[in-house]
Design a protein around this motif. Structure first.
Motif, mmCIF file in Angstrom:
data_model
loop_
_atom_site.group_PDB
_atom_site.id
_atom_site.type_symbol
_atom_site.label_atom_id
_atom_site.label_comp_id
_atom_site.label_asym_id
_atom_site.label_seq_id
_atom_site.Cartn_x
_atom_site.Cartn_y
_atom_site.Cartn_z
ATOM 1 N N GLU A 46 4.172 11.726 4.464
ATOM 2 C CA GLU A 46 3.766 11.550 3.070
ATOM 3 C C GLU A 46 3.429 10.094 2.786
ATOM 4 O OE1 GLU A 46 6.856 13.062 0.574
ATOM 5 O OE2 GLU A 46 6.349 15.159 0.969
ATOM 6 N N ARG A 47 4.221 9.165 3.347
ATOM 7 C CA ARG A 47 3.965 7.744 3.141
ATOM 8 C C ARG A 47 2.629 7.344 3.755
ATOM 9 N NH1 ARG A 47 3.732 3.351 5.619
ATOM 10 N NH2 ARG A 47 4.365 4.199 7.614
ATOM 11 N N LYS A 48 2.371 7.828 4.973
ATOM 12 C CA LYS A 48 1.094 7.528 5.629
ATOM 13 C C LYS A 48 -0.075 8.107 4.837
ATOM 14 C CE LYS A 48 2.448 6.952 10.426
ATOM 15 N NZ LYS A 48 2.328 7.486 11.788
ATOM 16 N N ALA A 49 0.082 9.336 4.354
ATOM 17 C CA ALA A 49 -0.987 9.964 3.581
ATOM 18 C C ALA A 49 -1.246 9.182 2.298
ATOM 19 C CB ALA A 49 -0.630 11.418 3.257
ATOM 20 N N ALA A 50 -0.176 8.727 1.645
ATOM 21 C CA ALA A 50 -0.347 7.951 0.414
ATOM 22 C C ALA A 50 -1.027 6.617 0.715
ATOM 23 C CB ALA A 50 1.011 7.717 -0.248
ATOM 24 N N GLU A 51 -0.657 5.986 1.833
ATOM 25 C CA GLU A 51 -1.277 4.711 2.209
ATOM 26 C C GLU A 51 -2.766 4.900 2.522
ATOM 27 O OE1 GLU A 51 -1.552 0.657 3.035
ATOM 28 O OE2 GLU A 51 0.043 1.783 2.064
ATOM 29 N N GLU A 52 -3.077 5.969 3.273
ATOM 30 C CA GLU A 52 -4.482 6.244 3.590
ATOM 31 C C GLU A 52 -5.279 6.533 2.320
ATOM 32 O OE1 GLU A 52 -4.342 9.436 6.375
ATOM 33 O OE2 GLU A 52 -3.662 8.151 8.023
ATOM 34 N N LYS A 53 -4.682 7.272 1.399
ATOM 35 C CA LYS A 53 -5.363 7.583 0.140
ATOM 36 C C LYS A 53 -5.610 6.308 -0.650
ATOM 37 C CE LYS A 53 -4.915 10.248 -4.090
ATOM 38 N NZ LYS A 53 -4.040 11.049 -4.930
ATOM 39 N N ARG A 54 -4.604 5.426 -0.687
ATOM 40 C CA ARG A 54 -4.755 4.171 -1.414
ATOM 41 C C ARG A 54 -5.869 3.319 -0.791
ATOM 42 N NH1 ARG A 54 -3.489 -0.875 -0.881
ATOM 43 N NH2 ARG A 54 -2.358 -0.584 1.047
ATOM 44 N N LEU A 55 -5.888 3.243 0.546
ATOM 45 C CA LEU A 55 -6.945 2.471 1.217
ATOM 46 C C LEU A 55 -8.324 3.080 0.945
ATOM 47 C CD1 LEU A 55 -5.281 1.636 4.639
ATOM 48 C CD2 LEU A 55 -5.816 0.061 2.782
ATOM 49 N N ARG A 56 -8.399 4.410 0.998
ATOM 50 C CA ARG A 56 -9.672 5.090 0.754
ATOM 51 C C ARG A 56 -10.141 4.829 -0.676
ATOM 52 N NH1 ARG A 56 -8.210 9.582 2.729
ATOM 53 N NH2 ARG A 56 -7.403 10.488 0.810
ATOM 54 N N GLU A 57 -9.216 4.899 -1.633
ATOM 55 C CA GLU A 57 -9.584 4.643 -3.023
ATOM 56 C C GLU A 57 -10.020 3.191 -3.221
ATOM 57 O OE1 GLU A 57 -6.142 5.846 -5.197
ATOM 58 O OE2 GLU A 57 -6.726 7.961 -5.214
ATOM 59 N N GLU A 58 -9.332 2.263 -2.533
ATOM 60 C CA GLU A 58 -9.714 0.859 -2.643
ATOM 61 C C GLU A 58 -11.115 0.624 -2.082
ATOM 62 O OE1 GLU A 58 -6.766 -1.556 -0.768
ATOM 63 O OE2 GLU A 58 -5.340 -1.341 -2.414
ATOM 64 N N THR A 59 -11.426 1.220 -0.929
ATOM 65 C CA THR A 59 -12.760 1.031 -0.348
ATOM 66 C C THR A 59 -13.822 1.682 -1.222
ATOM 67 O OG1 THR A 59 -12.425 2.969 1.070
ATOM 68 C CG2 THR A 59 -11.941 0.809 2.034
ATOM 69 N N GLU A 60 -13.510 2.854 -1.784
ATOM 70 C CA GLU A 60 -14.465 3.508 -2.681
ATOM 71 C C GLU A 60 -14.706 2.654 -3.924
ATOM 72 O OE1 GLU A 60 -12.867 7.361 -3.474
ATOM 73 O OE2 GLU A 60 -13.394 8.152 -1.498
#
Length: 126
Positions: A67-81
């Motif tokens: 869950e932590r990894k998924a949240a981190e990946e989502k945060r990175l994806r949102e930041e790049t978007e």
């Protein structure tokens, strides 16, 4: 209906006493709590329970890590978007400003041409 046919009270009472005695004998035949075999079985059950609890803790830790990894990946994806969107908007704004300045220059050039034509026409009349 019962398979046994006890005809009188004494037979029923004797049968009940025999059944109670059989239950008591079965209970007394159980090994005591301090018997090594009983203790070994209890220890084996405790080991199984500890192993089950450890596996459950490992699964929970793995789930939390995922869950932590998924949240981190989502945060990175949102930041790049968001960064890409900001860059797009900045490019669109720059393009719009350039178009506007080009339009203003074209209007100024047309106005200057009209002014020059008017001045030239006035000079030829004199």
């Amino acid at each position: 209906m019962s398979a046994f046919d006890f005809r009188n009270f004494n037979d029923r009472r004797e049968h009940s006493a025999n059944a109670k005695a059989a239950l008591l004998a079965k209970f007394k035949a159980r090994p005591a709590a301090d018997d090594p075999e009983v203790q070994a079985r209890a220890q084996a059950r405790a080991e199984v329970a500890r192993a089950r609890d450890e596996r459950a803790r490992e699964r929970e830790a793995a789930r939390l890590e995922a869950e932590r990894k998924a949240a981190e990946e989502k945060r990175l994806r949102e930041e790049t978007e968001l960064a890409a969107q900001i860059a797009r908007e900045a490019a669109e704004l720059a393009a719009a400003q350039e178009r506007k300045s080009a339009e203003l220059e074209a209007k100024k050039a047309l106005r200057d041409a009209r002014y020059a034509a008017r001045k030239a026409k006035a000079k030829t009349k004199r």
